[in-house]
Motif scaffolding. Structure first.
Motif, PDB file in Angstrom:
ATOM      1  N   HIS A  89      -2.646  -7.243   2.323  1.00  0.00           N
ATOM      2  CA  HIS A  89      -2.786  -5.942   1.676  1.00  0.00           C
ATOM      3  C   HIS A  89      -1.745  -4.994   2.257  1.00  0.00           C
ATOM      4  O   HIS A  89      -1.627  -4.868   3.461  1.00  0.00           O
ATOM      5  CB  HIS A  89      -4.202  -5.413   1.931  1.00  0.00           C
ATOM      6  CG  HIS A  89      -4.479  -4.129   1.239  1.00  0.00           C
ATOM      7  ND1 HIS A  89      -5.277  -4.060   0.120  1.00  0.00           N
ATOM      8  CD2 HIS A  89      -4.069  -2.868   1.487  1.00  0.00           C
ATOM      9  CE1 HIS A  89      -5.344  -2.804  -0.279  1.00  0.00           C
ATOM     10  NE2 HIS A  89      -4.617  -2.057   0.532  1.00  0.00           N
ATOM     11  N   VAL A  90      -0.990  -4.344   1.376  1.00  0.00           N
ATOM     12  CA  VAL A  90       0.033  -3.390   1.815  1.00  0.00           C
ATOM     13  C   VAL A  90      -0.251  -2.046   1.166  1.00  0.00           C
ATOM     14  O   VAL A  90      -0.409  -1.963  -0.064  1.00  0.00           O
ATOM     15  CB  VAL A  90       1.447  -3.877   1.404  1.00  0.00           C
ATOM     16  CG1 VAL A  90       2.498  -2.869   1.831  1.00  0.00           C
ATOM     17  CG2 VAL A  90       1.741  -5.250   2.007  1.00  0.00           C
ATOM     18  N   HIS A  91      -0.342  -0.982   1.961  1.00  0.00           N
ATOM     19  CA  HIS A  91      -0.537   0.363   1.423  1.00  0.00           C
ATOM     20  C   HIS A  91       0.840   0.894   1.016  1.00  0.00           C
ATOM     21  O   HIS A  91       1.640   1.283   1.868  1.00  0.00           O
ATOM     22  CB  HIS A  91      -1.168   1.272   2.465  1.00  0.00           C
ATOM     23  CG  HIS A  91      -2.369   0.655   3.136  1.00  0.00           C
ATOM     24  ND1 HIS A  91      -3.445   0.203   2.425  1.00  0.00           N
ATOM     25  CD2 HIS A  91      -2.623   0.392   4.434  1.00  0.00           C
ATOM     26  CE1 HIS A  91      -4.337  -0.295   3.275  1.00  0.00           C
ATOM     27  NE2 HIS A  91      -3.854  -0.204   4.492  1.00  0.00           N
ATOM     28  N   CYS A  97      -1.772   0.334  -3.813  1.00  0.00           N
ATOM     29  CA  CYS A  97      -1.863  -0.804  -2.903  1.00  0.00           C
ATOM     30  C   CYS A  97      -1.213  -2.015  -3.559  1.00  0.00           C
ATOM     31  O   CYS A  97      -1.307  -2.191  -4.773  1.00  0.00           O
ATOM     32  CB  CYS A  97      -3.318  -1.159  -2.626  1.00  0.00           C
ATOM     33  SG  CYS A  97      -4.258   0.183  -1.899  1.00  0.00           S
TER      34      CYS A  97
HETATM   35 NI    NI Z   1      -4.062   0.049   0.430  1.00  0.00          NI
END
Ligand code: NI
Length: 138
Positions: A89-91, A97
């Motif tokens: 998961h990458v913000h 996201c």
């Molecule tokens: Ni995120």
């Protein structure tokens, strides 16, 4: 058969010209490298059309502020836990996201997971990268 074999391929002039332009555009060092990649891609497509085990990655972009969306995504992934290998998961920014779900299993099951994920309201973008486990392809 092991080792490297040389093969000859006959192509019409205009097809070869278009192929060479493509090879240059894609950045392959040689025609051989490009042909190898094309053959592998064709074999991977065949794996995905068959009943064997395949691998890949589902990528999603979504706004995590959308009510219930993140929970629904986790719920779907739990329903397919046998084929989900890992999740990154990458913000991306305050709202968005990126999620990369690495999958391995029967192609039909992976397509099923993709269908359920795509059906979650609020997904902005989704894509499936089809790979191989490497077992069937040298
Ligand atoms: Ni995120």
């Amino acid at each position: 058969m092991s080792g490297v074999a040389r093969i000859g391929v006959s192509l019409a002039g205009d097809l070869l010209e278009a192929f060479d332009a493509w090879v240059a555009r894609e950045g392959y060092a040689t025609r051989s490298e490009a042909v190898k990649e094309l053959v592998r891609q064709a074999l991977i497509r065949k794996e995905w059309a068959g009943r064997g085990e395949v691998a890949g990655a589902v990528t999603l972009v979504y706004d995590h502020h959308r009510r219930g969306l993140a929970n629904r995504l986790v719920g779907v992934q739990h329903d397919f836990q046998k084929i989900v290998v890992s999740v990154q998961h990458v913000h991306l920014d305050h709202h968005n996201c990126l999620e990369v779900i690495v999958v391995k299993g029967a192609a039909g099951k992976i397509q099923g997971l993709l269908g359920k994920l795509k059906a979650v309201k609020g997904i902005k973008h989704s894509a499936l990268v089809t790979m191989t486990t490497g077992k069937e392809i040298p």
